[in-house]
Design an enzyme around this catalytic site. Structure first.
Site, PDB file in Angstrom:
ATOM      1  N   HIS A 102      59.205  46.294  30.772  1.00 35.35           N
ATOM      2  CA  HIS A 102      59.024  44.818  30.442  1.00 35.35           C
ATOM      3  C   HIS A 102      60.000  44.385  30.831  1.00 35.35           C
ATOM      4  CE1 HIS A 102      54.694  45.778  28.100  1.00 35.35           C
ATOM      5  NE2 HIS A 102      56.268  47.601  28.282  1.00 35.35           N
ATOM      6  N   GLU A 109      83.418  55.060  36.422  1.00 33.85           N
ATOM      7  CA  GLU A 109      84.779  55.085  36.395  1.00 33.85           C
ATOM      8  C   GLU A 109      85.356  56.711  36.799  1.00 33.85           C
ATOM      9  OE1 GLU A 109      86.571  54.148  32.690  1.00 33.85           O
ATOM     10  OE2 GLU A 109      87.444  56.052  31.704  1.00 33.85           O
ATOM     11  N   LYS A 151      94.523  46.065  32.039  1.00 30.52           N
ATOM     12  CA  LYS A 151      94.780  46.256  30.644  1.00 30.52           C
ATOM     13  C   LYS A 151      95.920  45.103  31.244  1.00 30.52           C
ATOM     14  CE  LYS A 151      93.760  50.639  29.754  1.00 30.52           C
ATOM     15  NZ  LYS A 151      93.802  51.982  28.743  1.00 30.52           N
TER      16      LYS A 151
END
EC number: 5.3.1.9
Length: 567
Positions: free
Chosen positions: A407, A376, A531
């Protein structure tokens, strides 16, 4: 910082690094180690309870010399001074970025544009401490008079990731002599996390912390509105609460909101309008970015878990790194060196993937925290002067607990086609405080196992096949190329202070890289765009705007949702 007429890639040191990289990018790490027996000592630094090992980076003395010259030419020393003294380094929003002021000691002095920053910060910490003490003493009562048992933090982004990461990392430091208060987090706008809590918690003993810098974040407010309606709906209906006396007076919605909500925001007017009592409002300043905010009142959940004394130790550890960042010469400056390693990898070795790999389960959320902090902040493609960049900026970050990642995606690290730089993070000491001798012995053995894996994995990534004892020819599918660079950060021990130092190390690393790339790490207009478009799309889904201007894909998705609602 680069001037308006010179982009970073035109600086002399950048040009020198480009030439230097052509020769060095084909040199294997195993040869760099073979040529320099003192390499670990030369590329390792220690400060504030941390050891930073950069010896497994694919660079040599000349590389570092050129990178340090680049830092000078890009104006890193002056930028550090500007950041820490409160200059308006957030150029697009014309304000300082003063998260470092949140961890200044009380006797420090920092006046910014006529305001006593330190005094205001410590006033807010004192108010937060009073709220924490009330909750820890069992003196904070809900609307029906029962002490609060559960606290749910409603926030998203920095208002969630920072407190979540730190409370998990420092859960061992929970005070034992307090009223039991459990802290939980709800961030998802779909309500799934909140719905789980509302189905299990008693509304009489549940308090919500509404954390939003602007107090307009739709994710957080949607959760807060649901929580408020749940509380009012349950607590004003005595029939639904057999434990409440039927002769009790009706409970007002105003009292319920007052006793069951704390607000943390830079907008006190909006908090008051929503219904949060003034003495339950904690201040948060515009000059603190959300992803840099855990050091102040956004850290209320942290203080509730570990206590204010340990919270102040967290601040002290970060301040120790701030002081080092300000005072240490570039060649010994941990954030500068870590930042320069990233510049070298991204811009000169063309390594654009970066994995964060802690080898301690308490750091489970550290990779997610850094994903926001770095991507960001530095996921930008325009310089501070508004020019489009023609060089790479922030790499793609991802990560997981190292033992689990072994893994999962280590296969790609060892034998895939993508170059990846890795950060290995681990504490040197653990479990000394376990009282039972047998249990301590077993747990310490497990800690040694984790460290063995941490050190081994970085070694194999570096050396490839040369890390193995020769046992005869192997088929290609059992070959390991190595030459994958990595950094290792060792904590003396995971404490509030060393965690504070670790977080501040990465914050300042991000800033150093932003200065060299000539970008602003303190705004996030891409987030704001998302937004805005989401709000417009919601209006269309709700039938308040026409769907006609939507593209074919978006229109098809919305219509699929409408059809599902009709079934």
């Amino acid at each position: 910082m680069a001037s308006a007429t010179a982009t970073p890639d035109t600086l002399p040191a950048w040009q020198m690094l480009s030439q230097h990289a052509q020769a060095l990018k084909h040199v294997h790490l195993k040869n760099l180690f073979g040529d320099d027996p003192g390499r670990w000592q030369h590329f390792t630094r220690q400060v504030a309870g941390l050891t930073l090992d950069l010896s497994k980076q694919r660079w040599d003395d000349d590389t570092l010399e050129h990178l340090l010259a680049l830092a000078q030419e890009a104006g890193v020393p002056g930028a550090i001074e500007a950041l820490l003294s409160g200059k308006r380094v957030n150029v697009s929003e014309n304000r300082p970025a003063l998260h470092t002021a949140l961890r200044l000691p009380a006797d420090a002095h920092l006046e910014v544009e006529g305001e006593d920053i330190v005094g205001a910060v410590h006033d807010s910490l004192a108010q937060m401490e009073r709220l924490v003490q009330r909750l820890h003493a069992g003196q904070w009562r809900g609307a029906t008079g029962k002490p609060i048992r559960h606290v749910v933090n409603l926030g998203v982004g920095g208002s969630d990731l920072g407190p979540l990461m730190v409370t998990h990392a420092l859960a061992d430091y929970r005070p034992s002599d307090i009223h039991p208060v459990e802290v939980h987090f709800a961030s998802t706008m779909d309500g799934s996390q909140l719905a789980d809590y509302l189905s299990r918690f008693n509304p009489e003993t549940t308090l919500f912390v509404l954390s939003s810098k602007s107090f307009t974040t739709i994710d957080t407010l949607s959760n807060a509105n649901t929580a408020r309606d749940w509380l009012i709906g349950r607590l004003t209906q005595h029939a639904d609460l057999p434990e409440v006396s039927p002769h009790a007076k009706p409970i007002s919605a105003e009292l319920i909101v007052r006793q069951h909500f704390i607000g943390v925001s830079a907008s006190p007017d909006k908090m008051s309008e929503w219904g949060i009592a003034p003495d339950h409002q904690l201040m948060f300043w515009e000059w603190v970015g959300g992803r840099y905010s855990l050091w102040g009142t956004i850290g209320l959940p942290i203080a509730l878990v570990i206590g204010m004394e340990n919270f102040r130790e967290l601040l002290a550890g970060a301040h120790a790194m701030d002081s080092h960042f300000r005072d240490a010469p570039l060649e010994d400056n941990l954030p500068v060196l870590l930042g320069l390693a990233g510049i070298w990898n991204v811009n000169f070795l063309d390594i654009r993937a970066h994995s964060i790999l802690p080898y301690d389960g308490r750091l489970e959320y550290f990779a997610a925290y850094l994903e926001q902090l770095e991507m960001e902040s530095n996921g930008k493609s325009v310089t501070r002067q508004g020019q489009a960049v023609n060089y790479s900026t922030c790499p793609v970050l991802w990560g997981q607990l190292g033992p689990n990642a072994q893994h999962a995606f280590y296969q790609l690290l060892h034998q895939g086609t993508q170059p990846v730089v890795c950060d290995f993070i681990a504490p040197l000491k653990r479990y000394d405080e376990v009282e039972n001798l047998d249990t301590r012995r077993h747990l310490k053995s497990q800690h040694r196992l984790a460290l063995a894996n941490c050190f081994a994995q970085s070694r194999v990534l570096m050396l490839g096949d040369d890390a193995l004892e020769e046992d005869g020819p192997r088929p290609e599918h059992k070959r390991y190329r190595g030459n994958q660079p990595s950094s290792t950060v060792l904590l003396d021990k995971l404490t509030p202070a060393t965690l504070g130092s670790l977080i501040a190390l990465y914050e300042h690393k991000v800033f150093v890289q932003a200065v060299i790339w000539d970008i602003n790490p303190f705004d996030q207009w891409g987030v704001e765009l998302g937004k805005q478009i989401a709000t417009d799309t919601q209006a269309i889904i709700d039938g308040e705007k026409s769907i006609s201007r939507m593209d074919a894909s978006s229109r098809g998705l919305i219509e699929a949702f409408w059809a599902a609602e009709q079934e």
